[in-house]
Design a protein around this motif. Structure first.
Motif, PDB file in Angstrom:
ATOM      1  N   PHE A 254      40.523  45.454 -39.930  1.00 13.34           N
ATOM      2  CA  PHE A 254      41.604  44.566 -39.528  1.00 13.34           C
ATOM      3  C   PHE A 254      42.825  45.324 -39.002  1.00 13.34           C
ATOM      4  O   PHE A 254      43.776  44.707 -38.524  1.00 13.34           O
ATOM      5  N   ILE A 257      43.935  44.520 -35.447  1.00 12.93           N
ATOM      6  CA  ILE A 257      44.470  43.164 -35.296  1.00 12.93           C
ATOM      7  C   ILE A 257      45.860  43.064 -35.906  1.00 12.93           C
ATOM      8  O   ILE A 257      46.758  42.440 -35.336  1.00 12.93           O
ATOM      9  N   LEU A 261      49.166  41.893 -33.869  1.00 18.66           N
ATOM     10  CA  LEU A 261      50.035  40.790 -34.284  1.00 18.66           C
ATOM     11  C   LEU A 261      51.481  41.256 -34.402  1.00 18.66           C
ATOM     12  O   LEU A 261      52.406  40.487 -34.178  1.00 18.66           O
ATOM     13  N   VAL A 427      36.755  39.305 -40.488  1.00 16.77           N
ATOM     14  CA  VAL A 427      37.844  39.564 -39.540  1.00 16.77           C
ATOM     15  C   VAL A 427      38.117  38.360 -38.635  1.00 16.77           C
ATOM     16  O   VAL A 427      39.265  37.919 -38.509  1.00 16.77           O
ATOM     17  N   PHE A 431      41.680  36.187 -38.841  1.00 16.03           N
ATOM     18  CA  PHE A 431      42.518  36.177 -37.642  1.00 16.03           C
ATOM     19  C   PHE A 431      42.746  34.754 -37.150  1.00 16.03           C
ATOM     20  O   PHE A 431      43.873  34.364 -36.801  1.00 16.03           O
ATOM     21  N   GLU A 432      41.703  33.944 -37.138  1.00 13.40           N
ATOM     22  CA  GLU A 432      41.841  32.558 -36.675  1.00 13.40           C
ATOM     23  C   GLU A 432      42.755  31.763 -37.589  1.00 13.40           C
ATOM     24  O   GLU A 432      43.563  30.951 -37.131  1.00 13.40           O
ATOM     25  N   CYS A 435      46.395  32.736 -36.902  1.00  9.81           N
ATOM     26  CA  CYS A 435      46.851  32.119 -35.650  1.00  9.81           C
ATOM     27  C   CYS A 435      47.088  30.619 -35.817  1.00  9.81           C
ATOM     28  O   CYS A 435      48.002  30.052 -35.211  1.00  9.81           O
ATOM     29  N   CYS A 447      47.097  35.685 -30.004  1.00  9.60           N
ATOM     30  CA  CYS A 447      46.412  34.487 -30.507  1.00  9.60           C
ATOM     31  C   CYS A 447      45.955  33.596 -29.359  1.00  9.60           C
ATOM     32  O   CYS A 447      44.855  33.044 -29.380  1.00  9.60           O
ATOM     33  N   GLN A 451      42.102  33.949 -30.094  1.00  3.40           N
ATOM     34  CA  GLN A 451      41.873  33.192 -31.318  1.00  3.40           C
ATOM     35  C   GLN A 451      40.458  32.640 -31.408  1.00  3.40           C
ATOM     36  O   GLN A 451      39.825  32.687 -32.464  1.00  3.40           O
ATOM     37  N   VAL A 456      36.694  39.509 -31.466  1.00  2.81           N
ATOM     38  CA  VAL A 456      38.147  39.622 -31.538  1.00  2.81           C
ATOM     39  C   VAL A 456      38.626  41.022 -31.186  1.00  2.81           C
ATOM     40  O   VAL A 456      39.556  41.202 -30.393  1.00  2.81           O
ATOM     41  N   GLU A 457      38.000  42.035 -31.790  1.00  2.00           N
ATOM     42  CA  GLU A 457      38.455  43.412 -31.568  1.00  2.00           C
ATOM     43  C   GLU A 457      38.314  43.822 -30.107  1.00  2.00           C
ATOM     44  O   GLU A 457      39.195  44.464 -29.538  1.00  2.00           O
TER      45      GLU A 457
END
Length: 545
Positions: A254, A257, A261, A427, A431-432, A435, A447, A451, A456-457
């Motif tokens: 993470f 991410i 953020l 992860v 993350f979702e 967001c 996001c 999102q 994601v990464e």
């Protein structure tokens, strides 16, 4: 996973003989208070707290079952709840506990459907929410079998009344005793493959729905998930221990991410320890009653990670690493991101999470690769109150206070804007959820771009979702590929059509020449093509006589 101790085989490796000998030598010192601690830890593991519920269950049809405040329920600690979204579907009642993985539950249950040509009831039609009875097997097994049937979500109807429900709950058998505590929909250790969300409905909530369904009436319901929205900054916190295996993928992956953020999200890691004094590990004479499970003369404790008090890691070893991680965050996490903290966790798990768990050299190596200055951390650990003396450690005291106010009993636990996050802590899901907790219009760019992206990464690296546009599935076809495919097919069919047309023209000319030769008198010195048809492959410049 409901656990305050590790089950990772990597942490069960016996350490150096000297430490094992020292650990064995402490065994005679263990007093009856150790049993009291074990009982206390077991009670904590099986207790529940009235956490904030971040979801809602509402019956839409029939209106007679609708409740303005929704239905009282509890969320599963496994599966993938769609935070910020909802599921609306008809409800089927299986009339079963759904514990047989080989049974075809789709052709039974309620409301009843017409009988098909094969003599069986027609199957349940998707999408649907499946209601089943509690009992006979774990919650995870029920969810797995519901997922196999094609259910979108699972409702488990409790079959016992809670004592706290009083007269609002009527037991099936008047001689049944009530349950003193709420059941916890915990992961049995095998729930990583569960993707559908699950709710537990208390008996007094579930009975009216079951009665309607068994009367073959339709029920349509809505399950929704939300997190408190607090503006343009989201706070999230993770409760875990250094030997907790469930949160390791999140802790290792993470970092990127959290960095993306940036100032829009503030992270707070918490290290779970037990209050040894409250558990009876500090005797009347002020001595440690729980041996190597505790530090600071019995004040701060963790259970033995390998269930072996004579060899391997001790609870005190894990407490020490917890303090070290807390100091790293205190030194490098002031920005709410703490890149060095995330990096250290990753390096420690890579280099030291085995027989080197207590190796100071390995810890030093992990710190050097993380950009962490060891002397600062050693100073922090000492200034906090240390571990070896009968002194209060102010970092652990702060953690105990936070644990008490939050009500954490389940590890790992992740909270977003002070609300617990249910389901698997992977992860993409975390993350979702983060967001989804931003107020409308305040989401950061990362996001908006990533999102709904399954990768994601990679999305963060590329600045956009690699699977075409956000929200599309991973097997979607991008617009350029679609246009190129259509163009290629158009050219291909055009070529085939041209070849076929030329072939038909040659066949037609051959047929006409044959007809003309048969029915019209032609001078033997003249060729048939003089009538107006050229012979294939012959350039004719002669005219008629």
């Amino acid at each position: 996973t409901i656990t305050e101790k590790a089950t990772d085989p990597d942490t069960t490796t016996t350490t150096a003989p000297a430490r094992s000998a020292q650990k064995a030598s402490t065994m005679p010192q263990i007093k009856p208070a150790l049993l009291a601690l074990c009982v206390a830890l077991s009670a904590l593991q099986h207790s529940a707290v009235a956490d904030k519920v971040t979801s809602k269950f509402q019956v839409q049809i029939p209106q007679t079952l609708r409740r303005d405040e929704g239905y009282d329920h509890r969320e599963a600690l496994f599966g993938l709840p769609p935070y910020g979204a909802s599921i609306e579907a008809k409800v089927y009642y299986a009339g079963s506990t759904l514990c047989n993985p080989n049974a075809d539950y789709t052709r039974g249950g309620y409301p009843e459907r017409p009988i098909g040509a094969g003599g069986e009831m027609e199957p349940m039609t998707s999408p649907y929410i499946l209601m089943v009875d509690r009992g006979d097997c774990t919650f995870v097994k029920k969810a797995r079998n519901a997922q196999k049937t094609g259910a979108t979500a699972l409702l488990i109807a409790d079959d016992s009344c809670l004592c706290s429900a009083g007269s609002s709950c009527i037991p099936d058998d008047l001689e049944d005793t009530c349950e003193p505590k709420e059941p916890i929909m915990a992961d049995d250790g095998s729930g990583s493959d569960i993707t559908i969300p699950s709710f537990l409905l208390f008996k007094q909530e579930a009975d009216p729905i079951k009665k309607t369904l068994t009367a073959n009436a339709m029920v349509r319901a809505k399950m929704s998930w939300s997190l408190p929205q607090t503006g343009d900054t989201v706070n999230y916190e993770l409760w875990t221990t250094p030997t907790d295996t469930s949160s390791r993928p999140l802790q290792r992956n993470f970092r990127k991410i959290a960095k993306a953020l940036g100032e829009h999200a503030s992270f707070s890691p918490h290290n779970y320890v037990y209050d040894g004094a409250a558990a009876g590990c500090v005797g009347y004479d002020g001595e440690n009653q729980c041996s190597n499970l505790c530090t600071n003369n019995g004040r701060y404790c963790l259970s033995d990670p390998d269930d072996n008090l004579q060899t391997g890691l001790s609870g005190a070893d894990v407490v020490k690493e917890s303090l070290r991680r807390a100091c790293i965050w205190q030194e490098y996490g002031k920005d709410g991101v703490g890149v060095e903290w995330w990096t250290y966790i990753d390096e420690f798990l890579f280099r030291c999470d085995d027989s080197h768990f207590t190796s100071e050299e390995c810890v030093k190596d992990a710190m050097e690769h993380s950009g962490v200055e060891k002397y600062k951390i050693d100073s922090c650990m000492k200034d906090a109150g240390g571990l070896d003396t009968d002194d209060v450690n102010h970092i652990f005291e702060s953690e105990l206070s936070a644990k008490e106010s939050t009500g954490v009993v389940i590890l790992p636990s992740l909270y977003v804007n002070k609300s617990p996050l249910r389901g698997r802590l992977s992860v993409p899901e975390v993350f979702e959820a983060i967001c989804a907790a931003f107020a409308n219009g305040s989401q950061p760019a990362v996001c908006k771009s990533c999102q709904k992206c399954p990768e994601v990464e990679q999305c963060i690296d590329d600045g956009k979702c690699p699977e075409s546009i956000r929200g599309e599935t991973t097997n979607a076809v991008s617009t350029p590929v679609f246009i190129a495919t259509v163009a290629g097919l158009t050219v291909c069919f055009g070529c085939i059509g041209l070849i076929q047309w030329q072939r038909s023209q040659r066949q037609m000319r051959a047929q006409v020449r044959g007809i003309m030769a048969e029915y019209m008198p032609v001078d033997e010195n003249k060729l048939a093509e003089t009538i107006g048809f050229e012979e294939d492959g012959v350039d004719d410049d002669r005219g008629l006589d």
